[in-house]
Design an enzyme around this catalytic site. Sequence first.
Site, mmCIF file in Angstrom:
data_model
loop_
_atom_site.group_PDB
_atom_site.id
_atom_site.type_symbol
_atom_site.label_atom_id
_atom_site.label_comp_id
_atom_site.label_asym_id
_atom_site.label_seq_id
_atom_site.Cartn_x
_atom_site.Cartn_y
_atom_site.Cartn_z
ATOM 1 N N CYS A 103 0.366 -0.802 0.213
ATOM 2 C CA CYS A 103 -0.268 0.144 -0.454
ATOM 3 C C CYS A 103 1.266 0.903 -0.119
ATOM 4 O O CYS A 103 0.228 2.023 0.516
ATOM 5 C CB CYS A 103 -0.951 -0.081 1.039
ATOM 6 N N ASP A 104 1.769 1.355 -0.258
ATOM 7 C CA ASP A 104 2.887 2.500 -0.469
ATOM 8 C C ASP A 104 3.358 2.696 -1.943
ATOM 9 O O ASP A 104 3.466 1.821 -2.528
ATOM 10 C CB ASP A 104 4.869 1.872 0.308
#
Length: 394
Positions: free
Chosen positions: A323-324
């Site tokens: 999720c980066d």
Amino acid sequence: MNAQIRLTEEETKALAKEHGTPLLVVSTKRVTENYQYLKRKLPRVEVHYAMKANPDEHIVRTLADLGSCFDVASAGEMEALTAMGIAAARIVYANPVKTAEGLETAKRLGIHRFTYDSASEVDKMAAVIPGGEVLLRVRVENPEALVDLNKKFGASVGEALELLRRARDKGLCVKGLCFHVGSQSATADAYVRALKQCRDLFDLAAEEGMHLTTLDIGGGFPIPINGQDINLDEMTETIQKYVDELFPDTELWSEPGRFLCGTAVQLITQVIGVKNRDEQVWYFLDEGVYGSFSGIFFDHWNYEFVYFKDGEQHPATFAGPSCDSLDILYRGHNAPALEEGDLILVPDCGAYTSASATTFNGFAKAKSIVWETENTKSYTVLKNEQRHFIADAV
Ligand SMILES: *Cc1c(COP(=O)(O)O)cnc(C)c1O
């Protein structure tokens, strides 16, 4: 040099089905061929595998069985090799700046060969391992290398003699010099410059009564990349010619990392999501820059993608599973239209990939299996000219 190995579509699908993805497919046969190539082309040079490139146990054990020595940089790497039964005499602790824990571990395990490039390191080594055998790391210029290690390590020619004297005066056994031309060096030029520089230093040291007996020519040997002209046969022949001319009686070592493992591993990854964003199609893969694609950042590497799909190619963005927002592999990377579930094969994915992978965001590191060419006759061997790579077949 050996031609590239590539799984076929059927093999890729079968392996992904059996083991899941992301999957690292290791060929120990290819590791063997790479090792034998270096031994054949540089017969006087003792190989010390730089295990930071890929510490996979199958790779390390294959090399150990072939008689390879090892280059380590930390207590953890020394412990890992020792746990695999590799003798201390085959290990060189080649980090020019060692930790206290590293030196204590070396002492406990009986590892007594080191490299250094500073005065304070001499004192550290002499205090923990009196009489240890040392090589002075010298700096060599090679702006063309993909990863220039000389920005961080290596004593200048001006400092070298003083550092050799200091090691001798502190009771260490001064064996010789080492250098690293930088990783993925495309020509022999930097090696030749470094060899000449080291010859001068050997002569200057001899004038002061220090007879150096060992020269370590480091790593840096390249693997083929599309678009880069590399002639490894010619490179190794040039190096061999210069070491014979300049160092006829010297014990020679090398520390290859990338060359031994880089072409021996293929990654299978899968498209897990597709979306349109900012007028470009985005493909989300189950492996990203926090995993095996860490080499995109750390190793400045540009991986080849094999899609097993025909059709017109369009620029797409490839992202990893975390999720980066940093976890983007490539933007504007040409690809055919892909769907969720499609597999992508990434050949030549063995060096500085899984070694620097993390479990960030809870994603497990890619599983690794050994799978050999003997399993099938259908391994595709690309022609050398397709790889911009001139080579002799094994
Ligand atoms: C990383 C490293 C190597 C291996 O370099 P390659 O370019 O992968 O061959 C060898 N020696 C030392 C000291 C290193 O740090």
